[in-house]
Each structure stands twice: as structure tokens, then as C-alpha cells.
Write a protein that holds these residues in place. Sequence first.
Motif, PDB file in Angstrom:
ATOM      1  N   THR A  33       2.326   2.071   7.072  1.00  0.00           N
ATOM      2  CA  THR A  33       3.783   1.968   6.939  1.00  0.00           C
ATOM      3  C   THR A  33       4.315   0.560   7.162  1.00  0.00           C
ATOM      4  O   THR A  33       5.516   0.324   7.021  1.00  0.00           O
ATOM      5  N   LEU A  34       3.433  -0.388   7.542  1.00  0.00           N
ATOM      6  CA  LEU A  34       3.927  -1.741   7.840  1.00  0.00           C
ATOM      7  C   LEU A  34       3.448  -2.783   6.832  1.00  0.00           C
ATOM      8  O   LEU A  34       3.828  -3.944   6.924  1.00  0.00           O
ATOM      9  N   GLY A  35       2.617  -2.384   5.903  1.00  0.00           N
ATOM     10  CA  GLY A  35       2.096  -3.334   4.933  1.00  0.00           C
ATOM     11  C   GLY A  35       0.683  -2.948   4.540  1.00  0.00           C
ATOM     12  O   GLY A  35       0.201  -1.880   4.915  1.00  0.00           O
ATOM     13  N   ILE A  36       0.037  -3.826   3.784  1.00  0.00           N
ATOM     14  CA  ILE A  36      -1.323  -3.550   3.318  1.00  0.00           C
ATOM     15  C   ILE A  36      -2.256  -4.622   3.869  1.00  0.00           C
ATOM     16  O   ILE A  36      -2.065  -5.814   3.617  1.00  0.00           O
ATOM     17  N   ALA A  37      -3.262  -4.201   4.628  1.00  0.00           N
ATOM     18  CA  ALA A  37      -4.243  -5.155   5.143  1.00  0.00           C
ATOM     19  C   ALA A  37      -5.137  -5.578   3.984  1.00  0.00           C
ATOM     20  O   ALA A  37      -5.683  -4.737   3.260  1.00  0.00           O
ATOM     21  N   THR A  38      -5.269  -6.889   3.787  1.00  0.00           N
ATOM     22  CA  THR A  38      -6.065  -7.372   2.655  1.00  0.00           C
ATOM     23  C   THR A  38      -7.346  -8.079   3.098  1.00  0.00           C
ATOM     24  O   THR A  38      -8.235  -8.305   2.294  1.00  0.00           O
ATOM     25  N   LEU A  39      -7.406  -8.453   4.366  1.00  0.00           N
ATOM     26  CA  LEU A  39      -8.640  -8.985   4.951  1.00  0.00           C
ATOM     27  C   LEU A  39      -8.661  -8.522   6.399  1.00  0.00           C
ATOM     28  O   LEU A  39      -7.636  -8.564   7.078  1.00  0.00           O
ATOM     29  N   VAL A  40      -9.831  -8.106   6.862  1.00  0.00           N
ATOM     30  CA  VAL A  40      -9.933  -7.585   8.221  1.00  0.00           C
ATOM     31  C   VAL A  40     -11.081  -8.293   8.934  1.00  0.00           C
ATOM     32  O   VAL A  40     -12.198  -8.328   8.423  1.00  0.00           O
ATOM     33  N   THR A  41     -10.783  -8.894  10.088  1.00  0.00           N
ATOM     34  CA  THR A  41     -11.834  -9.503  10.902  1.00  0.00           C
ATOM     35  C   THR A  41     -12.257  -8.513  11.975  1.00  0.00           C
ATOM     36  O   THR A  41     -11.433  -8.051  12.765  1.00  0.00           O
ATOM     37  N   GLY A  43       8.185   8.223   4.325  1.00  0.00           N
ATOM     38  CA  GLY A  43       8.046   9.661   4.561  1.00  0.00           C
ATOM     39  C   GLY A  43       6.872  10.045   5.434  1.00  0.00           C
ATOM     40  O   GLY A  43       6.543  11.221   5.546  1.00  0.00           O
ATOM     41  N   LYS A  44       6.222   9.046   6.050  1.00  0.00           N
ATOM     42  CA  LYS A  44       5.092   9.357   6.912  1.00  0.00           C
ATOM     43  C   LYS A  44       5.464   9.080   8.383  1.00  0.00           C
ATOM     44  O   LYS A  44       6.365   8.298   8.660  1.00  0.00           O
ATOM     45  N   ILE A  45       4.740   9.693   9.274  1.00  0.00           N
ATOM     46  CA  ILE A  45       4.843   9.532  10.735  1.00  0.00           C
ATOM     47  C   ILE A  45       6.159  10.061  11.317  1.00  0.00           C
ATOM     48  O   ILE A  45       6.158  10.861  12.235  1.00  0.00           O
ATOM     49  N   VAL A  69      -0.760  11.062  12.147  1.00  0.00           N
ATOM     50  CA  VAL A  69       0.407  11.925  11.976  1.00  0.00           C
ATOM     51  C   VAL A  69       0.638  12.173  10.489  1.00  0.00           C
ATOM     52  O   VAL A  69       0.743  13.314  10.044  1.00  0.00           O
ATOM     53  N   GLY A  70       0.706  11.096   9.741  1.00  0.00           N
ATOM     54  CA  GLY A  70       0.822  11.176   8.290  1.00  0.00           C
ATOM     55  C   GLY A  70       1.965  12.047   7.833  1.00  0.00           C
ATOM     56  O   GLY A  70       3.088  11.973   8.349  1.00  0.00           O
ATOM     57  N   THR A  71       1.659  12.892   6.850  1.00  0.00           N
ATOM     58  CA  THR A  71       2.637  13.834   6.343  1.00  0.00           C
ATOM     59  C   THR A  71       2.574  15.114   7.159  1.00  0.00           C
ATOM     60  O   THR A  71       3.579  15.764   7.435  1.00  0.00           O
ATOM     61  N   ASP A  72       1.346  15.419   7.562  1.00  0.00           N
ATOM     62  CA  ASP A  72       1.040  16.705   8.173  1.00  0.00           C
ATOM     63  C   ASP A  72       1.814  16.970   9.456  1.00  0.00           C
ATOM     64  O   ASP A  72       2.317  18.067   9.675  1.00  0.00           O
ATOM     65  N   LYS A  73       1.906  15.958  10.339  1.00  0.00           N
ATOM     66  CA  LYS A  73       2.419  16.231  11.682  1.00  0.00           C
ATOM     67  C   LYS A  73       3.716  15.525  12.003  1.00  0.00           C
ATOM     68  O   LYS A  73       4.111  15.460  13.162  1.00  0.00           O
ATOM     69  N   PRO A 112       0.514  10.285  -2.081  1.00  0.00           N
ATOM     70  CA  PRO A 112       1.399   9.455  -2.925  1.00  0.00           C
ATOM     71  C   PRO A 112       2.861   9.880  -2.811  1.00  0.00           C
ATOM     72  O   PRO A 112       3.160  10.965  -2.317  1.00  0.00           O
ATOM     73  N   VAL A 113       3.739   8.980  -3.264  1.00  0.00           N
ATOM     74  CA  VAL A 113       5.162   9.287  -3.331  1.00  0.00           C
ATOM     75  C   VAL A 113       5.506   9.481  -4.800  1.00  0.00           C
ATOM     76  O   VAL A 113       5.075   8.701  -5.651  1.00  0.00           O
ATOM     77  N   GLU A 114       6.245  10.489  -5.077  1.00  0.00           N
ATOM     78  CA  GLU A 114       6.661  10.735  -6.456  1.00  0.00           C
ATOM     79  C   GLU A 114       7.464   9.521  -6.937  1.00  0.00           C
ATOM     80  O   GLU A 114       8.258   8.956  -6.171  1.00  0.00           O
ATOM     81  N   ASP A 115       7.256   9.117  -8.142  1.00  0.00           N
ATOM     82  CA  ASP A 115       7.907   7.921  -8.693  1.00  0.00           C
ATOM     83  C   ASP A 115       7.452   6.630  -8.014  1.00  0.00           C
ATOM     84  O   ASP A 115       8.045   5.581  -8.226  1.00  0.00           O
ATOM     85  N   GLY A 116       6.430   6.742  -7.186  1.00  0.00           N
ATOM     86  CA  GLY A 116       5.958   5.547  -6.487  1.00  0.00           C
ATOM     87  C   GLY A 116       4.604   5.099  -7.008  1.00  0.00           C
ATOM     88  O   GLY A 116       3.963   5.773  -7.826  1.00  0.00           O
ATOM     89  N   MET A 117       4.196   3.919  -6.511  1.00  0.00           N
ATOM     90  CA  MET A 117       2.899   3.359  -6.881  1.00  0.00           C
ATOM     91  C   MET A 117       1.873   3.769  -5.823  1.00  0.00           C
ATOM     92  O   MET A 117       2.189   3.784  -4.630  1.00  0.00           O
TER      93      MET A 117
END
Lengths: 419, 497
Positions: B214-222, B467-469, B431-435, B95-100
Amino acid sequence: MTRLAELRAIVGNDHARTAVAGDTLDGVRPRFVATPGSVGEVSELLRLAGSSRWSVAPAGSGTKRGWGNPPTSLDLVLNTRRLDRMIEHSEGDLVVSAEAGMTLDSLQTHLEGAGQMLALDPEDTDSTLGGLIAANASGPRRFRYGTVRDLLIGITIVLADGTVAKSGGKVVKNVAGYDLGKLFTGSLGTLGVIVGATFRLHPRPATSRLVKTDVGDAEAVGAALRRILRSSLVPSAINLLADKDTIGQIGILFEGIEPGAEAQAKTAAGLLQGDRDPSVFRGEAAMERWRDLAESSPEDAPVTLKVTCLPAELPDVLKRVNEAAKRCRMTTRVRGQIGNGVLLVGLSVDETSQVVEMVTDLRNFAHEGSVVVLEAPVEVKRRIDTWGSVGDALPLMRKVKEQFDPAGVLNPGRFVGRI
Amino acid sequence: MKRSETHERGETSLSRAELIERMVAILGAGGVVSERAQLRTYECDGLASHRVIPSLVLLPENVEQIEAVVRLCHQERIPFVARGSGTGLSGGALPVEDGMLIVTARMNRIVEVDIPNQRVVVEPGVTNLSVTTEVAPEGYYYAPDPSSQLVCSIGGNVAENSGGAHCLKYGFTTNHVTGLEVVLPDGGRVHLGGKTADPPGYDLMGAFVGSEGTLGIATLVTLRILRQPETVQTMLAAFSSPDEAGGAVSGIIAAGIIPAAVEMMDTLAIQAAEATVKAGYPLGAGAILIVELDGPAAEVEHQFREVEGICRSNGASELRIALDADERTRIWKGRKAAFAAMGRISPAYYVQDGVIPRTALPVVLRKISALATDHGLRVANVFHAGDGNLHPLVLYDDAAKGEAERAETVATEILRICIAQGGSITGEHGVGTDKKDDMPKMFTVDDLDTMQRLRCAFDPNGVCNPGKIFPTPRLCGEVPGPHRPHPLQTAGLAEIF
């Protein structure tokens, strides 16, 4: 310095020239053609183009130069053919890196020595690797091996502002960073110039079998396809060839080791047993017949459409193609990678109004796929968008274009939504 | 001044109470988590060394709610992070502090099963394994099989481009997704790809898969599902050293065989797995290989014998062939339990994820071993040998002073070895936060900047999983036309890179 002299200062005297009539692209004649010999020269050319406010069309062997909408402007053709070096073939890793101007033919010849191949079999084997990626060219074996997006593991590009960047790498499994290889696959030279690529490779199959059967109508095509898809067979390709009406032939290609290919061919022949007996061809005979079936180019067809659909929709789409052709007073020749729901429809006429009517008719048919005009006279392309609708993602695609090529230098007007 | 501090995100005019009220209006009281104790449940994903408590955790049940939430975040410049099951190992869902923190777990419906066209459409919270469970009675399966497949979500798989043991032959998530519905960082909804082949336009779906949220939220996946293979055959081969096992792997590939999976474990990993699940692994072995072939029976039988021969000629002392599904499950059980089993032989361990060209395996293993010895630590190796994806587990005692730091040093050095061999800093964990700070070791400034042009097209305000990647975010203010310096750059507040 004259413009030509500026170009020659970058690529050398022998590699820049004034354009001639033969360089005309969909009715638009460029001013110059330059053939850079290094990535650095590509970058310099693009910087020069940027500062001169030129439009640039990246080119390879020119096998797909008829694709896309006519350019809205064109000053410089940037040809990558001299970037044709092998960078690294790591046999044990089944990976190859090469410059983007190398042709598929010469790459395959090199790989053959190691019993390996790049598992892409588009019609034009003299395409450059960069061109293959930019056009997302594929062939029947996509059924087993996938397309460019599945085989490309690294890419080097030069952006419109001259920036040289890479993504991916030379290992197959790699999730570091965004996958720009996918973004550039099928982008038709509108985001940057592809200068290098790394692909995963496959072992060359030891032998092959072709199971071939005649089919009477669209329903029979659908039924045959259903039976094969529902089985646990692993064909390399499932193709249809149909002339004029839908009476045609289905060919199913199996590749691999002797016992596997033989057993699969027998099973497939059994599944396709109907009114007409399927034939099974082996080894060299199989490949010969396969070429007749899958690679015979519709040379008598001045217009080629690519129609995609869901495999289950295939009979309806085939019927629709026939009906539309009748309405539009033409005949068609259909070659299809039907296991993937891809049909290449050659039209017998190139009269603008007839072609436009045909394309519109097919696009109006509510099905899941798309109808793209691959090859057509420029008059046709001036009347209709060759790509058709891309849905609600078009504004986002425009934003991507704006980020990668904010001044609109590369191939303006040729891509979807006239990007 | 750091670039992130110059950004306007997080500068909402809403008080937290007002924000809760607005979110409750969208999601209902049951869809908003605001109590600190409850929020702490979400402070990390599978990478527990990084923890941040979000401002709120939101539990949407449908795409309309996600759109409304993201629109509000966009208007108020509130950063947000999407999370599936939280099994990721790189802090991608930190999570991000002060974030959702937007958790998609409640969106877990399988929307459509289309057997004739081999497609399944799911909501992002559906777990990986449940896709296969759903279609198995029809004779189909979903190929990507990360070790966490029982709990990990498809939405998370899409974000991370998850792999698994069988990606050597079948590829990764990106090869099995054909369409996405995505809520963009401005709250708009788009459809990328579809059910059919080669949709015209940029392959934004291909770019989205693996973009780590980092580009959006997938809401349906085929998803593309595959027909179950006619035959699956699995063997376990024991060798006296990883070198011998590596030789066998090279031999298999050189013979033109592409197994469904080739996994290797070294002595320490074998011991740990045995102590935990009693898979019957040979305890004295220097390395074991698990080789699985699948496909048409006639082909598999022939190639399986060939693989046996290759293993023997490379010094395999013991070959065990699974004769039925139970025995196969038993062979895999040890491998799948390997990470968790480390607890049996070490108080703590650091999981690394790096990739090398397969042919560099012997030299890299020797280097890792030397590195461990130099730092007085043990490293257990469990990896996808077929595709060179290493998972060295650096064992340490967190109670012993300085060991944790040494373990981290060893883990970082292992990545350096991978890069030097032409490999990658991550094969599947992300990569996330870690790398993110390792990215410049693999990519140039121009490479990273070019990747972020894509980010700017999707998320110009940098509010979606910030803050990721990337070690340094790119400013997206550049307007079309000739390059102009960003106002912050001119003001000396941000450096150009």
C-alpha cells in the motif's frame, strides 16, 4: 489562568514548574517543564501546547539530550519519568509491556528475577524505555540480538494533537497493520510522545567467555573481523577499542551455556592466533574485562561521532579516521561494534572549526555508511547538520512529519534535514 | 455514501484503448496483457475466494518501466496493485477493477552478492529460495522461509513481512531486509535504508516492510544473509494430546532454550499429512512436535538432550531424532505439505492465521475444539507453536448446504478467541482483503487513523493497492496547521471517524 496554572491544572502542582537554566537544551531555554503521571495527562498537555502554539521537547532521563540539531524553538519540556509502571511481564511468553518512563535498569532488575532480559545494552542504563526507542540506542550485543527495531513488538504513542494510538501488540509474531514501532524508533521525539512499549525478551545467558587480543593496525583489525565473520561462531558482540592510533584491542564475547561458550571461545582464540596470543576470560572475569573494553566511556572526549560502514570497509575507515584526526590536529579514541560496522569516535578537542573540519573530512570519504555527530558543543551543531545527508528519502520524511505533526510542535529543527 | 465512492480515483480521461497504447509504448506489446481470458489468470492470489479481473496486467522488466507506469497511473488517477508470485493468502494482491496489476515476476535478477558484508541485492521477482540457493555454496543462507519459498517472491515477502517456521529464533522478513529501492505511488524513486547499520532519519524501510503493497513498489531489495549454523538437529516427538505437547513447548522456553523452530500438528493434521507424503508420523498420536535446534555444536548437543528430557517428562511416547539431512527433510516434509494435504481428508477447508500468547495454547485449543463441535465441523491444527501462531484449518464440504458459511463463522470466531487472549488476527498471512473488517476488533479508530497518516504521506491519492488492510480509507486532504474539516465532511458526504 496563567500558563503555569494551566499546566498545573493538568498534572498537579508538584509536577509542573517554570524552567531553570539547567533545562536549557542546546542553548535554547524552555519556559516550562511538566511531568505527566498518565497517558491522559500527556494527551492533555499536547493539546494545550497545540492551542498555545508551543514547541514541545519530549524527555526521559535526559541521557541523549545532547543528540540532534539545536531546536529552533522550545517552550515545554514534557518529561515522561513518572510514567514508570510495569504493565505486564508474561514470563512464559518472553514478553514485557511497560510505560515509557521506566528506566532500562529497573526493567532489567525486574526481569532478572525470572532469568530474563531485554537484550539491549546501551551505554546509559538509566535511560527510559521511551528514550531508548526515540534515540534508537543500542550496544555491542546488537551483533547477536539486533537493535530496538528487532525487539520492539508494540508501541503506544500520543500524537501532537493529543491522539492516543497504538500499533503492534503483545505477541512477537504479528503482521496486522502498519508497524509504527519501527517508524518511531530513532525518530527523536519528532513524531509523537512514546508512552508505552512492549518488547520481546531473551533468556539470560548462563555464562560468558571473552576472547581478547591486541591488534597492531587497521589491516589486522580487518583480518581478525573477517575470520570471525566467516566462521560459524555465534558471538554476542565483537568490539574494538583503539586509542590515539589504531593499536588496540579486539574483544569477542560469547554467551550461553557452559560447554557452548567454552567451545566457541576456543575456536575463536584459534582463529585469532597470530603474532600475539589471544587471552580467554571466563565468567565474572570475562564480564569485568568486557566492561573495560566495551563500556569505558570516552569521558576525556568532548565530541562523539558515530561512524558506520560495511564490515569490509573497516580498515579503510579506521585509517581515514586516523589521517583526518592528524590533519585536524587532534587525537581520537575509537570504540567500535565492528561486527556491525559501527564506530564511536571520541575527539580530543571541541574547537568548533577543528570539529567541523573533521566531520566534513569524514563525510567526504566515499563509503557506504554515515557520519553522525552524537555529542558536541552547540557551536559545532550550529555550523553543521549533526545527522548528515539522508539521501533522496528526505522529502518523503518531511511528508511523514507533516502527517504526524502538521504544526511542527514536537522537537522542531532537531532531526534530519532540520525536521 | 461510502467514502471510497467519493474518491476521484479511477476517473481517467483515457479510454482503455488509449491506455493500452500508452502502456505498450512503455512496456512493449509483450509486457501488456489485455485479453480477458488471459487477465483471468490474475484474478486472485492464494486467497481464491476473492476474485477481481483487472483492467490490464503489466509485466515490467526494469525499474524505469515501473516508474513510467506508475507515473502514468498517478497522472490519470488509475489505481494499481503490485503482485509478485501471487502466493499470498489474504488477498493482498487482489486486483482492483479498472486498475492495473503490475506483476514483478520478470524482474528476477540477483543483482549483487556481497559475501564479506553478508548482503545480497535482488530484484523483487526473485524467489525466496533462490537467494539461499545462490549463497549456499559459500556457506550462507537467507533465514525467512515461508512454506511457499520455492515460488514466492522477495517483493511479496517484503510486502507481507513473511515469516516461516524458523522465525521463532531468526525473526521475520523485516529483520532481514536492510535496504529498499522503492517506486512511490507518484512515480518517484527513493532509497530507504541501505547496506550499513542505523541510517539516520525515519526508518521508512521498517514501515514499508509489511505494508502489504500500500506504500509503493519495492524495485530492489537488500537482504541480510546468515552464516549456516555449525549444527542443525531435528526431532519429532509424539504426545497423546496437544495439551501435553503444549506443556513441552512451555518447558523448553522456560529452560532458556530458543529453538530454531517448534511446530505442532494435531491428530487430524497428522493423518492428512501421512495420507499424502508418508513422512512416517505416528498415526495414533494426539499431537506431534517438531523441534529443531541449530547453532554451535557443543551448545546444540547439550540443549538437544535437555529438550528430549523435557518432552519425555511431558509425556512424549515416541521420540524420533533425525540422524542426517534426509531424515530431517522427511520430518519437515509432512509439516510443509500439511495445508495441501487437507484435500485428502476434506473436500474443502478454510485456512486461518491467528496468534496467541504461547502460554494460552492449551486453553485456546480447547476453545477451538468446542467451537468446531458446536458448529458440527472438524478443525485440524497445524501451527508454529513456539511463537503461538495458529493455523487452524476448518474442514467443510462445499457441496453440503450451509457448511461453507458455518466454516467461515468458525474461522471468524477463532480470530475473536485470539484477540480475547491478547493475540493478533494475523501472524504472517497479512490483512489484505480478507481481514480488513477484522482490524477494528484489534485496533481503535484512532489506531487505524494514525496508521493511515503514514499511508497519506506515501500515497495521498489512495491509488496504491487501495481497499486493503483498512476497513475505511482516510482522507488525506488535511493540510498542515490547525485541524480543518475536510470539504467532503463539510458537504456531508463523508463521516468523520
